[in-house]
Design an enzyme around this catalytic site. Structure first.
Site, PDB file in Angstrom:
ATOM      1  N   ASP A   1      -3.016   1.080  -7.496  1.00  0.00           N
ATOM      2  CA  ASP A   1      -2.587   1.057  -6.101  1.00  0.00           C
ATOM      3  C   ASP A   1      -2.975   2.414  -5.512  1.00  0.00           C
ATOM      4  O   ASP A   1      -2.335   3.422  -5.798  1.00  0.00           O
ATOM      5  CB  ASP A   1      -1.066   0.825  -6.050  1.00  0.00           C
ATOM      6  CG  ASP A   1      -0.518   0.913  -4.624  1.00  0.00           C
ATOM      7  OD1 ASP A   1      -1.301   1.163  -3.692  1.00  0.00           O
ATOM      8  OD2 ASP A   1       0.707   0.742  -4.462  1.00  0.00           O
TER       9      ASP A   1
ATOM     10  N   LYS B   1      -6.462   8.155   3.035  1.00  0.00           N
ATOM     11  CA  LYS B   1      -6.722   6.724   3.186  1.00  0.00           C
ATOM     12  C   LYS B   1      -6.912   6.355   4.662  1.00  0.00           C
ATOM     13  O   LYS B   1      -7.617   5.406   4.988  1.00  0.00           O
ATOM     14  CB  LYS B   1      -5.544   5.952   2.592  1.00  0.00           C
ATOM     15  CG  LYS B   1      -5.770   4.458   2.429  1.00  0.00           C
ATOM     16  CD  LYS B   1      -4.611   3.861   1.644  1.00  0.00           C
ATOM     17  CE  LYS B   1      -4.707   2.359   1.520  1.00  0.00           C
ATOM     18  NZ  LYS B   1      -3.574   1.844   0.716  1.00  0.00           N
TER      19      LYS B   1
ATOM     20  N   GLU C   1      -3.193  -5.831  -0.950  1.00  0.00           N
ATOM     21  CA  GLU C   1      -1.887  -5.336  -1.410  1.00  0.00           C
ATOM     22  C   GLU C   1      -0.775  -6.381  -1.319  1.00  0.00           C
ATOM     23  O   GLU C   1      -0.053  -6.584  -2.301  1.00  0.00           O
ATOM     24  CB  GLU C   1      -1.520  -4.052  -0.655  1.00  0.00           C
ATOM     25  CG  GLU C   1      -2.356  -2.866  -1.158  1.00  0.00           C
ATOM     26  CD  GLU C   1      -2.445  -1.702  -0.182  1.00  0.00           C
ATOM     27  OE1 GLU C   1      -1.702  -1.703   0.812  1.00  0.00           O
ATOM     28  OE2 GLU C   1      -3.260  -0.794  -0.417  1.00  0.00           O
TER      29      GLU C   1
ATOM     30  N   ASP D   1       4.552  -5.569   4.306  1.00  0.00           N
ATOM     31  CA  ASP D   1       4.148  -4.403   3.525  1.00  0.00           C
ATOM     32  C   ASP D   1       3.883  -3.217   4.444  1.00  0.00           C
ATOM     33  O   ASP D   1       2.821  -3.123   5.059  1.00  0.00           O
ATOM     34  CB  ASP D   1       2.894  -4.779   2.716  1.00  0.00           C
ATOM     35  CG  ASP D   1       2.362  -3.613   1.870  1.00  0.00           C
ATOM     36  OD1 ASP D   1       2.927  -2.506   1.943  1.00  0.00           O
ATOM     37  OD2 ASP D   1       1.387  -3.831   1.141  1.00  0.00           O
TER      38      ASP D   1
END
Lengths: 622, 171
Positions: free
Chosen positions: A25, A87, A184, A206
Site C-alpha cells: 500500500d 503521491k 485500494e 476510502d
C-alpha cells in the site's frame, strides 16, 4: 490478527514451490508491505516493530536518502529536502500541484511531470516513490529471507492513466516485478469479503491522506464485481490538516511563517486533528516567528465546522457512483471505512447519516488495503490453492476520449466499463499521400478537451500513401487489467501496421526510466549487465517450466509436427540458458513464445468449452 | 471473431436469460481473466487479456437490450446506421419535438422531469417487446431497426433528463 485461514493444515503448499509475493500500500502519508505467512495475511514490521512506514523521503547532499521515521523527524529542520505526500504529485504537472505542495517545495516545471528541486538535484515524484518502495522491498526480503518474486501495488481507484503509469514506473525503478496494480477500495473489499464470506452489495469509502475513493461492489460466491467507482484524487486527510493549519495561523495573527515553522504548524495541525478524535478540545501550540509558541484552544465543534465543506465534497462522488450503479443509498448492505482519515468522528456521522446505517470499521483502516493486496499477490504469483478460486472484475474510473475538431472530446471507452476492455475506431486521411496522423487521448467526463486530463499524443507513422480519404486506419485502444492504456494502429486496406510514437503528457519516457535505472545501478555499484542476464535466465526457466507443464496437461491438442516444433524450440532454449548471452537467450525466449502461441490459444479455448459444458450439465432439469 | 452468443453457450435470440448470461460470463472469466495468468509466460498473458476483453464486450452487448438488438441486426446484415439514417415516421418526429419541449419546459421542475422519465421508460419497455417480436417471433428486420433507432433517441433523451435532475440536485 487471524484474518482468514485460507488453507487447511496439511494442505499447505510445498515450501519449495511457495513463491514470495507481497502486497504494498503506497500511501500518501504511510506505506505498508504485507504478505501471506502460513496462509495468514500480515503486515510486516521493521526492526523496531513498526508496521507503518511514513511516506517521507529526505535527500542529503551526497544523494543518499533517509526514508520513513527518520525523514519525518527531519521535516521541520530540513523542510525543502524532506518530501512528504509525494503521491499528490504522481503523474502531475506543475500547474496541477496544489498551493500547499507549491509552498512547501521548490517545484520545477520540466514539461510533463513536475520535478522537485532538492539538495541532491532534481527528483521526479516517481523516483521519490521508488525510494519508499525500495525500503519496503528490502524489509520484506530481510523478513522473509528470499527474493520477492512479485508485488501487487495498490493505487487509488480514481487514479488516471498517468498516475497509474507513474506508480508502475516507480515499482520498476525499485526492482519490483509488478503483478498487478490493484485499486485500494477493491483491495479492502477483498480483505473484508474473504474474511466475512460476504454476499451482496457493498460500498467502500476510502479517505486516505491525499486521495478519496468510493467504490460500489457486488460480492457473490467468490466474485468481486466493481459496479462503479468515483472519487477525488486530490482530497484527503492532508486537506483537513491544511484547513486547520490556516485557521490556526489566522487566529494567531502571526506574521508570515517561514518555511520551517509553516511545516511545524502543519505537523501540529495534524496532531490536533488526531487528538480531536477522542477529545472535545485540544490546545494547539502555534509556532511564532519571533518568540516561541502561542497556545490556541481548538474545540471539536470548531474543527468540524471548519472542515464541513471537505466532508461535503466526499458526498458528491458517492452520489455519482450510486447513480452510475443505478442504486439508492438504502440498497447498500454495508459500508466499509478505509484510510486513517475515516477515524474523524464527524466524517463517520456524515457517512452514517447518508446511508442510514453505521459503517463497518472492524479491520484496522490503515492495514486493510495492504492485507487485501497481499491476498491478491499470493494468488497472482501462482500460490493458488484449492477453494481459493475467486475472481476480481474491476472497472476503469474515468472515461477515455479523443480530441476531435474544435477541441471537443469524443468518448471511446466510458467510465465504469469492466476491464480489460478494447475499442477500435476508424480514421481516414484528409490529404493526398498523407503518411502520418496525430491522435490526442484524454481522460475525463467533460465535453471540452481542455477540461479533461491530457494522457498522451500518439503519432501514427508509416501510413501507405493514398488519395485523401482512401486510407482506413483502425486504431485500437486497449485498457489492460491494471487500467493502463495501450494503442495500436493498422491500415485496413493494405494491412500495414502503422508505427506509433507516444508522447505521454505527464509521464516519463522509456529512455528516462532506463537512465534512472542505470543511475541507480551506478549508485548501488551493481553490474547492470549481470542483472539483466540473470533476469533473462529466470524468464527463460519460467517459460520452459510453464511449457513443460502445459505439455503434460494438454499435449493432445498438438499434432506430431506441432509438438516436435515446440520441443525443438525448448531444447534450443535449454542450451542457450547456459550461454551467458543475454540477447541470444532473449531470442530463444521469443522463439519459444512464438512457437507456443497457437498452443496457448487452443488451451484457452478448451478451458472455456469445459467450463461451459459444466454449466449446462448443472442446469439440466432433473 | 468469436460470436458472442456461442461464447456463452446461449441461443442466438433477442430474449436473453440474464441470470444464465451472468453465470456463463463469470464462468468464462474464471477461465480467461488475466489474474489467472499473472505468473504465466507473456504469450499466455496476452491471449488471456484478449479473451477477457472479448468476454467483457460480449457481456456488455448481450446484457443491454439496445446494443443486443443492434448486434443481432448486424449479424443478420442490417446496419442500424443510427447516426445517418434519421428517416423516421412524421408521427415520431412530432413526438420527438413534443418530448424535447416538455424537457425544456421542466428544467426547473424535478417532479415533472421524473414523471417524463418514467413515461419514457414505460414506452421503451413496450417498444422493446415489439423489438423482441420482430426479431424472435415474426422476423421483420426493417421494423426492428426502425424501433431500435427510436429507442436510441429515447434513451438519449432519458439521459438528458437524468443530467437535468443531477443539475437540480446539486444546486
Amino acid at each position: 490478527m487471524v484474518l482468514l485461514q485460507l488453507s487447511e493444515p496439511g494442505e499447505s503448499p510445498d515450501p519449495h514451490q511457495h513463491r514470495l509475493a507481497v502486497g504494498i500500500d503506497l500511501g500518501t502519508t504511510n506505506s505498508l508491505v504485507a504478505t501471506l505467512r502460513h496462509a495468514v495475511p500480515e503486515c510486516l514490521p521493521d526492526v523496531d516493530g513498526r508496521v507503518l512506514l511514513p511516506s517521507v523521503v529526505r535527500y542529503h547532499r551526497d544523494a543518499s536518502t533517509a526514508v520513513g521515521v527518520d525523514a519525518l523527524a527531519a521535516q521541520v529542520a530540513d523542510p525543502r529536502n524532506t518530501v512528504a505526500s509525494v503521491k499528490r504529485l504522481m503523474g502531475r504537472g506543475l500547474a496541477d500541484a496544489d498551493a500547499g505542495m507549491r509552498a512547501r517545495y521548490d517545484l520545477v516545471d520540466a514539461g510533463g511531470m513536475v520535478r522537485i528541486n532538492t539538495v541532491a538535484g532534481l527528483r521526479t515524484p516517481v523516483e521519490v516513490s521508488s525510494e519508499i518502495l525500495q525500503v519496503l522491498r528490502q524489509r520484506a526480503e530481510d523478513t522473509l529471507g528470499g527474493e520477492v518474486e512479485g508485488a501487487v501495488i495498490t493505487v487509488p481507484a480514481y487514479f488516471d492513466d498517468a498516475q497509474r503509469q507513474a506508480t508502475k514506473d516507480a515499482a520498476r525503478l525499485a526492482g519490483l516485478n509488478v503483478l498487478r496494480l490493484l485499486n485500494e477500495p477493491t483491495a479492502a473489499a477483498i480483505a473484508y469479503g474473504l474474511d466475512k464470506s460476504a454476499e451482496g452489495i457493498y460500498a467502500v469509502f476510502d479517505l486516505g491522506g491525499g486521495t478519496f475513493d468510493f467504490s460500489v461492489l457486488q460480492l457473490s460466491r467468490g466474485v468481486f464485481e466493481v459496479k462503479a467507482t468515483s472519487g477525488d484524487s486530490a482530497l484527503g486527510g492532508d486537506d483537513f490538516d491544511e484547513a486547520l493549519s490556516n485557521y490556526l495561523q489566522e487566529k494567531a495573527r502571526g506574521a508570515d511563517l517561514d518555511c520551517g515553522s509553516a511545516r511545524a504548524l502543519l505537523v501540529e495541525a495534524r496532531r490536533v486533528k488526531e487528538a480531536l478524535t477522542s477529545h472535545d478540545s485540544v490546545a494547539a501550540e502555534v509556532p511564532m516567528a519571533a518568540d516561541g509558541t502561542r497556545q490556541i484552544m481548538v474545540t471539536a465543534e470548531e474543527f468540524h465546522h471548519l472542515t464541513q465543506p471537505l466532508i461535503e465534497r466526499t458526498l458528491q462522488p458517492v452520489k455519482k457512483a450510486l447513480r452510475d450503479a443505478g442504486l439508492k443509498p438504502s440498497d447498500i448492505q454495508a459500508v466499509v471505512l478505509v484510510g486513517g482519515a475515516t477515524r474523524m468522528p464527524h466524517l463517520r456521522r456524515a457517512v452514517e447519516a447518508f446511508f442510514g446505517r453505521p459503517p463497518f470499521i472492524d479491520i484496522d483502516p490503515d492495514k486493510v488495503v495492504a492485507i487485501g493486496a497481499a491476498i491478491q499477490a499470493n494468488v497472482l504469483v501462482g500460490n493458488r490453492q484449492e477453494g481459493e478460486d475467486w475472481l476480481l472484475l474491476d472497472v476503469i474510473p474515468l472515461s477515455l476520449g479523443l480530441e476531435t475538431m474544435g477541441g471537443l472530446t469524443e468518448k471511446v471507452i466510458p467510465r465504469n466499463s469492466t476491464i480489460p476492455i478494447a475499442k477500435a475506431q476508424d480514421f481516414t486521411t484528409f490529404k493526398d499521400g498523407q503518411t502520418a496522423m496525430a491522435i490526442h487521448v484524454v481522460q475525463g467526463e467533460r465535453e471540452l478537451v481542455q477540461d479533461c486530463r491530457s494522457l498522451a499524443r500518439f503519432e501514427l507513422r508509416g501510413i501507405p500513401p493514398m488519395p485523401a480519404g482512401g486510407a482506413r486506419i483502425r486504431v485500437t485502444f486497449q485498457v489492460d487489467a491494471d487500467g493502463l492504456l495501450s494503442v495500436s494502429a493498422r491500415e485496413q486496406t493494405t494491412g500495414v501496421e502503422a508505427s506509433i510514437a507516444v508522447k505521454p503528457s505527464y509521464g516519463l519516457s522509456d529512455e528516462e526510466i532506463t537512465q534512472m535505472l542505470q543511475a541507480g545501478y551506478q549508485h548501488a555499484s551493481t553490474d547492470m549487465h549481470l542483472r539483466a542476464l540473470r533476469e533473462q535466465c529466470v524468464d527463460a526457466e519460467r517459460l520452459l517450466e510453464a511449457t513443460r507443464q502445459a505439455l503434460n496437461e494438454d499435449a493432445h491438442l498438438l499434432n506430431a509436427a506441432e509438438l516436435a516444433h515446440v520441443e525443438q524450440n525448448m531444447t534450443a532454449l535449454q542450451a542457450l540458458v547456459q550461454s551467458a548471452d543475454t540477447a541470444a537467450i532473449k531470442a530463444g525466449v521469443d522463439a519459444l513464445s512464438a512457437a507456443t502461441g497457437e498452443f496457448a490459444a487452443r488451451r484457452m479455448d478448451q478451458a472455456i468449452r469445459k467450463a461451459l459444458t459444466g454449466n449446462r450439465v448443472d442446469n439440466l432439469p432433473i | 471473431m468469436q460470436e458472442y452468443y456461442s461464447l456463452f453457450g446461449l441461443p442466438e435470440r433477442f430474449a436473453v436469460d440474464v441470470a444464465k448470461l451472468d453465470t456463463a460470463y463469470r464462468q468464462v472469466q474464471a477461465q480467461v481473466h488475466p489474474d489467472k495468468f499473472a505468473h504465466r509466460p507473456e504469450t499466455e498473458r496476452r491471449i488471456a487479456m484478449q479473451w477477457a476483453t472479448l468476454a467483457n464486450e460480449a457481456h456488455r452487448v448481450l446484457r443491454n437490450p439496445l446494443p443486443r438488438a443492434r448486434y443481432l441486426l448486424e449479424r443478420r446484415g442490417v446496419d442500424v446506421e443510427a447516426e445517418r439514417n434519421t428517416s423516421m415516421s412524421p408521427a415520431f418526429l412530432m413526438q420527438q419535438i413534443e418530448w424535447r419541449e416538455s424537457v425544456d419546459d421542466s428544467r426547473e421542475d424535478a417532479e415533472a422531469l421524473q414523471r417524463l422519465g418514467k413515461d419514457l421508460e414505460r414506452d421503451e419497455r413496450v417498444m422493446l417487446d415489439d423489438v423482441r417480436r420482430a426479431l424472435d417471433e415474426e422476423p421483420d428486420l426493417q421494423a426492428a431497426a426502425e424501433l431500435v433507432r427510436r429507442l436510441m433517441f429515447m434513451e438519449k433523451l432519458r439521459h438528458e433528463i437524468d443530467d437535468a435532475l443531477i443539475q437540480l440536485d446539486s444546486h
